[in-house]
Enzyme design. Structure first.
Site, short mmCIF file in Angstrom:
data_model
loop_
_atom_site.label_atom_id
_atom_site.label_comp_id
_atom_site.label_asym_id
_atom_site.label_seq_id
_atom_site.Cartn_x
_atom_site.Cartn_y
_atom_site.Cartn_z
N HIS A 62 25.08 24.03 -58.10
CA HIS A 62 24.45 22.91 -58.24
C HIS A 62 24.79 21.65 -57.80
O HIS A 62 26.14 21.49 -57.33
CB HIS A 62 24.97 22.83 -59.88
CG HIS A 62 26.16 22.46 -60.49
ND1 HIS A 62 26.80 21.40 -60.53
CD2 HIS A 62 27.35 23.21 -60.58
CE1 HIS A 62 28.31 21.43 -60.86
NE2 HIS A 62 28.44 22.72 -60.97
N ASP A 164 33.53 19.86 -57.78
CA ASP A 164 32.52 20.67 -58.73
C ASP A 164 31.35 19.79 -58.83
O ASP A 164 31.24 18.91 -59.60
CB ASP A 164 33.43 20.94 -60.29
CG ASP A 164 32.30 21.50 -61.32
OD1 ASP A 164 31.50 22.11 -60.88
OD2 ASP A 164 32.77 21.24 -62.30
N GLU A 194 23.31 21.32 -64.04
CA GLU A 194 24.03 22.39 -64.42
C GLU A 194 25.10 21.76 -65.66
O GLU A 194 25.60 22.42 -66.63
CB GLU A 194 24.91 22.87 -63.31
CG GLU A 194 25.53 24.26 -63.48
CD GLU A 194 27.13 24.04 -64.05
OE1 GLU A 194 27.87 25.00 -64.32
OE2 GLU A 194 27.63 22.93 -64.04
N GLU A 195 25.85 20.66 -65.21
CA GLU A 195 26.72 20.32 -66.22
C GLU A 195 26.35 19.76 -67.64
O GLU A 195 27.13 19.70 -68.35
CB GLU A 195 27.53 18.99 -65.39
CG GLU A 195 27.98 19.17 -64.20
CD GLU A 195 29.45 19.84 -64.22
OE1 GLU A 195 29.92 20.42 -65.46
OE2 GLU A 195 30.07 20.20 -63.45
N ASP A 217 30.17 28.26 -57.46
CA ASP A 217 30.50 27.29 -58.31
C ASP A 217 32.10 27.31 -58.13
O ASP A 217 32.52 28.08 -57.20
CB ASP A 217 30.10 27.39 -59.65
CG ASP A 217 30.25 26.03 -60.28
OD1 ASP A 217 30.81 25.19 -59.90
OD2 ASP A 217 29.17 26.03 -61.27
N HIS A 303 36.67 18.56 -63.33
CA HIS A 303 36.51 17.77 -64.18
C HIS A 303 37.44 16.18 -64.02
O HIS A 303 37.55 15.76 -65.17
CB HIS A 303 36.09 18.09 -65.36
CG HIS A 303 34.83 18.90 -65.44
ND1 HIS A 303 34.14 19.01 -66.66
CD2 HIS A 303 34.05 19.55 -64.42
CE1 HIS A 303 33.14 19.85 -66.38
NE2 HIS A 303 33.08 19.88 -65.13
#
Length: 329
Positions: A62, A164, A194-195, A217, A303
């Protein structure tokens, strides 16, 4: 292909979920000479195909990153916001964010919220505006912003925001650039959103109808002080996914990955992630089901504006993707 320069460029781009245009344009410019066909579907996924007559194999990573979205502006010019993807509010206070127009701001918290984990309603962004009218000239409802963070190297590792999953994108780009020929019909898909629910992967897999799919990922690690128990460490190789909250990976695909890693002397480790999921979760449920596996880049501080990964791990993930792409399935 210089993986460090690629990663630096990928991570400096801000492309929050639903706003992936800039990163998609960059990736397209890099890979266009390495594929038979390249297109953007109606969802916004970037699809690069390398034609072959064998198994139809889909690799997915992603493009989007977590961020914030403007929900309101108060009379004093402070910006209220909501989450795009998973935000840990405890880590947000005093961080900088950058909007797509280059404007930067600082996340602040109402005084009492400093003592506890604040809710988003107790946070705001200070963009230096004196009042609502001046703030409205700079941002508007629906604008998104990503973390502002630089790219750094330390001890064979890199630190950046958006590893990410720009690390996964770099893995696919590097592998694709090195494939001269393959009997397989290969699809390298750079997915959107995706998130916020694995959305792009779902529509891409439905359209492509792959025989086999591999999602690339990042994954958490268990190698820092007081970390949750997890048998994943930085610098120990590509993580071959066994399961996460969204998927029990296909056993045949997992075994093929392990055999391929061993045959090509690629260091690997086995990943069980009890919290979170990847595009694999959406892909394997598409149509009548897809035999799906996952490869993950071990990453600390996911994140956050300072995610950390090993350059060697990223390179080894790319080697594994390359060898899976040219294998006889």
């Amino acid at each position: 292909m210089n993986i460090l320069k690629l990663l630096e460029k990928l991570t400096e781009i801000n492309s929050v979920s639903g706003n992936e245009t800039e990163v998609r344009q960059y990736i397209s410019s890099v890979i266009k000479d390495y594929c038979s066909e390249i297109y953007t579907d109606s969802m916004g996924n970037l699809v690069a195909r390398k034609c072959g007559n064998g198994k139809k194999i889909m690799f997915a990573a992603h493009m989007d990153e977590i961020g914030i979205i403007v929900t309101g502006i108060d009379d004093n010019g402070f910006v209220r916001f909501g989450a795009v993807g998973g935000l840990n509010t405890r880590n947000l206070v005093n961080l900088r964010v950058r909007f797509s127009n280059g404007l930067e701001g600082v996340i602040g918290a109402q005084e009492k919220a400093f003592k506890d984990k604040p809710s988003l309603s107790k946070l705001y962004i200070d963009i230096g505006a004196d009042n609502k009218e001046s703030a409205q000239k700079l941002v508007t409802i629906g604008d998104t912003a990503a973390f502002a963070g630089g790219f750094a190297q330390c001890g064979g590792k890199i630190i950046a925001k958006a590893l990410d999953n720009r690390a996964g994108c770099a893995v696919l780009i590097k592998a694709l650039s090195e494939i001269e020929s393959s009997d397989n019909d290969l699809y390298f898909v750079f997915t959107v959103q995706e998130e916020v629910g694995l959305r792009g992967a779902k529509t891409a897999a439905f359209s492509i109808e792959p025989d086999i799919a591999v999602a690339v990922d990042v994954t958490d690690t268990g190698d820092t002080p007081d970390a949750p128990v997890m048998a994943i460490e930085l610098c120990k190789g590509a993580a071959v996914k066994v399961m996460d909250r969204s998927i029990m990976c296909d056993a045949d695909v997992r075994i093929k990955m392990i055999e391929t890693a061993k045959k090509n002397n690629i260091p690997y480790q086995l990943e069980i992630m009890t919290d979170g999921g990847t595009d694999a979760g959406a892909i394997h449920l598409t149509r009548a089901g897809v035999k799906t596996g996952g490869i993950s880049v071990p990453t600390r501080y996911i994140h956050s504006p300072s995610e950390m990964a090993s350059v060697d791990d990223i390179e080894n993930c790319a080697r594994l993707v390359y060898n899976l792409a040219v294998e006889n399935w």
